[in-house]
Every structure is written in C-alpha cells, then in structure tokens.
Scaffold this motif. Sequence first.
Motif, PDB file in Angstrom:
ATOM      1  N   LYS A  71       0.828  -1.205   0.000  1.00 60.22           N
ATOM      2  CA  LYS A  71       0.000   0.000   0.000  1.00 60.22           C
ATOM      3  C   LYS A  71       0.861   1.253   0.000  1.00 60.22           C
ATOM      4  N   TYR A  72       1.944   1.218   0.767  1.00 63.42           N
ATOM      5  CA  TYR A  72       2.821   2.388   0.850  1.00 63.42           C
ATOM      6  C   TYR A  72       3.545   2.617  -0.474  1.00 63.42           C
ATOM      7  N   VAL A  73       4.124   1.563  -1.045  1.00 66.13           N
ATOM      8  CA  VAL A  73       4.841   1.694  -2.317  1.00 66.13           C
ATOM      9  C   VAL A  73       3.896   2.201  -3.406  1.00 66.13           C
ATOM     10  N   ALA A  74       2.698   1.627  -3.453  1.00 63.83           N
ATOM     11  CA  ALA A  74       1.731   2.050  -4.465  1.00 63.83           C
ATOM     12  C   ALA A  74       1.351   3.516  -4.295  1.00 63.83           C
ATOM     13  N   SER A  75       1.176   3.954  -3.060  1.00 60.91           N
ATOM     14  CA  SER A  75       0.787   5.350  -2.832  1.00 60.91           C
ATOM     15  C   SER A  75       1.891   6.309  -3.253  1.00 60.91           C
ATOM     16  N   GLN A  76       3.160   5.928  -3.006  1.00 70.44           N
ATOM     17  CA  GLN A  76       4.271   6.794  -3.385  1.00 70.44           C
ATOM     18  C   GLN A  76       4.427   6.855  -4.908  1.00 70.44           C
ATOM     19  N   THR A  78       2.130   6.356  -7.139  1.00 66.71           N
ATOM     20  CA  THR A  78       1.000   7.113  -7.671  1.00 66.71           C
ATOM     21  C   THR A  78       1.210   8.610  -7.475  1.00 66.71           C
ATOM     22  N   ALA A  79       1.731   8.985  -6.306  1.00 68.94           N
ATOM     23  CA  ALA A  79       1.991  10.403  -6.031  1.00 68.94           C
ATOM     24  C   ALA A  79       3.057  10.961  -6.965  1.00 68.94           C
ATOM     25  N   TYR A  80       4.109  10.181  -7.216  1.00 65.49           N
ATOM     26  CA  TYR A  80       5.140  10.619  -8.167  1.00 65.49           C
ATOM     27  C   TYR A  80       4.543  10.757  -9.574  1.00 65.49           C
ATOM     28  N   ARG A  81       3.769   9.765  -9.987  1.00 65.82           N
ATOM     29  CA  ARG A  81       3.179   9.792 -11.327  1.00 65.82           C
ATOM     30  C   ARG A  81       2.262  10.992 -11.518  1.00 65.82           C
ATOM     31  N   ASP A  82       1.480  11.283 -10.473  1.00 64.82           N
ATOM     32  CA  ASP A  82       0.481  12.342 -10.580  1.00 64.82           C
ATOM     33  C   ASP A  82       1.012  13.716 -10.186  1.00 64.82           C
ATOM     34  N   GLY A  83       2.311  13.799  -9.853  1.00 69.56           N
ATOM     35  CA  GLY A  83       2.904  15.080  -9.507  1.00 69.56           C
ATOM     36  C   GLY A  83       2.599  15.575  -8.109  1.00 69.56           C
ATOM     37  N   LYS A  84       2.062  14.704  -7.248  1.00 60.50           N
ATOM     38  CA  LYS A  84       1.761  15.111  -5.880  1.00 60.50           C
ATOM     39  C   LYS A  84       2.983  15.026  -4.970  1.00 60.50           C
ATOM     40  N   ARG A  85       3.991  14.280  -5.408  1.00 57.13           N
ATOM     41  CA  ARG A  85       5.282  14.248  -4.728  1.00 57.13           C
ATOM     42  C   ARG A  85       6.330  14.520  -5.786  1.00 57.13           C
ATOM     43  N   GLY A 166      20.348  11.147   6.260  1.00 57.97           N
ATOM     44  CA  GLY A 166      19.996  12.228   5.353  1.00 57.97           C
ATOM     45  C   GLY A 166      18.607  12.062   4.760  1.00 57.97           C
ATOM     46  N   TYR A 167      18.273  10.838   4.356  1.00 57.77           N
ATOM     47  CA  TYR A 167      16.960  10.590   3.769  1.00 57.77           C
ATOM     48  C   TYR A 167      15.862  10.744   4.823  1.00 57.77           C
ATOM     49  N   ALA A 168      16.099  10.196   6.017  1.00 53.87           N
ATOM     50  CA  ALA A 168      15.089  10.290   7.078  1.00 53.87           C
ATOM     51  C   ALA A 168      14.842  11.739   7.473  1.00 53.87           C
ATOM     52  N   ALA A 169      15.918  12.516   7.602  1.00 53.00           N
ATOM     53  CA  ALA A 169      15.778  13.921   7.991  1.00 53.00           C
ATOM     54  C   ALA A 169      15.024  14.710   6.925  1.00 53.00           C
ATOM     55  N   GLN A 170      15.360  14.485   5.653  1.00 52.34           N
ATOM     56  CA  GLN A 170      14.684  15.212   4.581  1.00 52.34           C
ATOM     57  C   GLN A 170      13.203  14.860   4.526  1.00 52.34           C
ATOM     58  N   SER A 171      12.884  13.590   4.755  1.00 51.34           N
ATOM     59  CA  SER A 171      11.474  13.180   4.752  1.00 51.34           C
ATOM     60  C   SER A 171      10.694  13.905   5.845  1.00 51.34           C
ATOM     61  N   LEU A 172      11.260  13.981   7.043  1.00 50.45           N
ATOM     62  CA  LEU A 172      10.588  14.666   8.146  1.00 50.45           C
ATOM     63  C   LEU A 172      10.431  16.159   7.850  1.00 50.45           C
ATOM     64  N   LYS A 173      11.453  16.749   7.260  1.00 47.50           N
ATOM     65  CA  LYS A 173      11.369  18.170   6.925  1.00 47.50           C
ATOM     66  C   LYS A 173      10.342  18.414   5.824  1.00 47.50           C
ATOM     67  N   ASP A 174      10.233  17.474   4.897  1.00 47.34           N
ATOM     68  CA  ASP A 174       9.226  17.613   3.834  1.00 47.34           C
ATOM     69  C   ASP A 174       7.810  17.491   4.394  1.00 47.34           C
ATOM     70  N   TYR A 175       7.621  16.615   5.369  1.00 45.93           N
ATOM     71  CA  TYR A 175       6.320  16.548   6.035  1.00 45.93           C
ATOM     72  C   TYR A 175       6.051  17.838   6.797  1.00 45.93           C
ATOM     73  N   HIS A 182       0.547  13.957   0.761  1.00 44.15           N
ATOM     74  CA  HIS A 182      -0.351  12.947   0.217  1.00 44.15           C
ATOM     75  C   HIS A 182      -0.330  11.716   1.121  1.00 44.15           C
ATOM     76  N   GLY A 183      -1.285  10.835   0.924  1.00 43.06           N
ATOM     77  CA  GLY A 183      -1.306   9.558   1.647  1.00 43.06           C
ATOM     78  C   GLY A 183      -1.268   9.724   3.155  1.00 43.06           C
ATOM     79  N   GLN A 184      -0.283   9.110   3.777  1.00 46.33           N
ATOM     80  CA  GLN A 184      -0.202   9.105   5.233  1.00 46.33           C
ATOM     81  C   GLN A 184       0.274  10.427   5.823  1.00 46.33           C
ATOM     82  N   ALA A 185       0.438  11.444   4.977  1.00 42.76           N
ATOM     83  CA  ALA A 185       0.797  12.768   5.478  1.00 42.76           C
ATOM     84  C   ALA A 185      -0.231  13.291   6.476  1.00 42.76           C
ATOM     85  N   VAL A 186      -1.472  12.795   6.384  1.00 36.65           N
ATOM     86  CA  VAL A 186      -2.492  13.212   7.348  1.00 36.65           C
ATOM     87  C   VAL A 186      -2.062  12.885   8.771  1.00 36.65           C
ATOM     88  N   LEU A 187      -1.234  11.868   8.928  1.00 38.64           N
ATOM     89  CA  LEU A 187      -0.697  11.521  10.245  1.00 38.64           C
ATOM     90  C   LEU A 187       0.626  12.212  10.505  1.00 38.64           C
TER      91      LEU A 187
END
Length: 211
Positions: A71-76, A78-85, A166-175, A182-187
């Motif tokens: 579910k997570y891979v598919a959501s990411q 889809t977000a890349y494909r649709d320009g949401k990420r 580096g990846y973990a920090a950037q992800s948190l900063k992007d949230y 998108h997706g689980q960003a609601v949490l």
Amino acid sequence: MMTAVHPMPRRGRFTAGMLLGLFFFAGAVQASEGGSIKAGREAAQSCAACHGDKGNSNNPAFPSIAGQPAKYVASQLTAYRDGKRENAIMNGQAAGLSDQQIRDIAVYYAAQGRKVASPADEGSELGADLYHQGREGVAACAACHHSDGYGNQPAGFPALRGLTAGYAAQSLKDYRSGARAHGQAVLMIPLAAELSDEEIDALAAHIASLD
C-alpha cells in the motif's frame, strides 16, 4: 550503536488522531492489493539501477524499498506519477506507469526481504527517546513504525530501518513543510510540525542506526 531497551511509548496530544488514522488505513488494506509479483518483477527492472537488487539499495542517495508495504509503495508511485510528490528522477520514472503496473511493482517489493547493509555506527540518545517514547505533542514513532523500524505491513506504515540519516531527515522536513502532503501525510504533518531541526536530526540519526 544503541541497544538499550526502552519503555512503552508515551502518548502525545496527537495520539487520538493517529489512532483514527490507524483505523482508516488498516481498513483500507483489507481488500487484496490486486497485483502480480511476477509482473511486478518485470515492471521493476529499471528500478534496480537506483534502488538495488530486489530493492535493497547500496547507494545512500537512494532508499531501500524491499519489504515496504504494498500500500505504501503504491501510494508513493502514484503520487510521483500524478505530480503530488516531486522528485526529478521519480516523476519521470513513474510517469508512464498504469495503475496495474503500480500495483504489480508494489506487491513485488513488498514480497522482498529487507536487508540493512551498513547501519550507522552511532545513534542519538535524544533521537532514541523521541522514537520510543515521544514527548508532549509528539507521539512515539515506534507506535506505527515498530520499535526496531520494521514498519506495519497490514496498516501500510513503512519500514524505517535501513534508511540513511539524510533521507530520514529530509522526509521529516518535507512533512513539516507540507512538501509531502499525500497519503499518510495526514498523520505525519501534525507530528513533524512539532519537531525542531535538532529533534529531526536526532531522530534521523537514531533511525539510521537501526539494524
């Protein structure tokens, strides 16, 4: 590397929202993912150049995706494909994928064993405390992502072990900034919004030490 045993997570003020999110996402994955591992293996051939054989990356610039919930891979994807990420490489890679190809790739990577090639030698005491216990206003990461970073397949919460600092920090900063919304960003957005740069770096250092 830290190996201390930590107490159960302390609940912050966003815990109620997180629990509602858990019910929402867990309920959403009760149905079959509808993908084919065999077809996904074929569709994912170009992914190996960055993400490694069977999704285990040896390049710190690219995260491992082996063993991540379908579910997570598919959501990411889809977000890349649709320009949401936004990511210059991934937007192009995902642009031509159909919904079925995304489902196939997602179940393929979910079926692969996740390996941590080189965890960080040092973690962070502050990061470990935040990850396992949380603080007022910030629920513990372990509540959704497992105490050892294995994630939660049924609920679709991603594994964190094997991610670089580096990846973990950037992800948190992007949230925190809303760049990932998108997706689980609601949490994640309300939790990341409470974190300082120091706390994000500490959490990232601890995550990078998980093996």
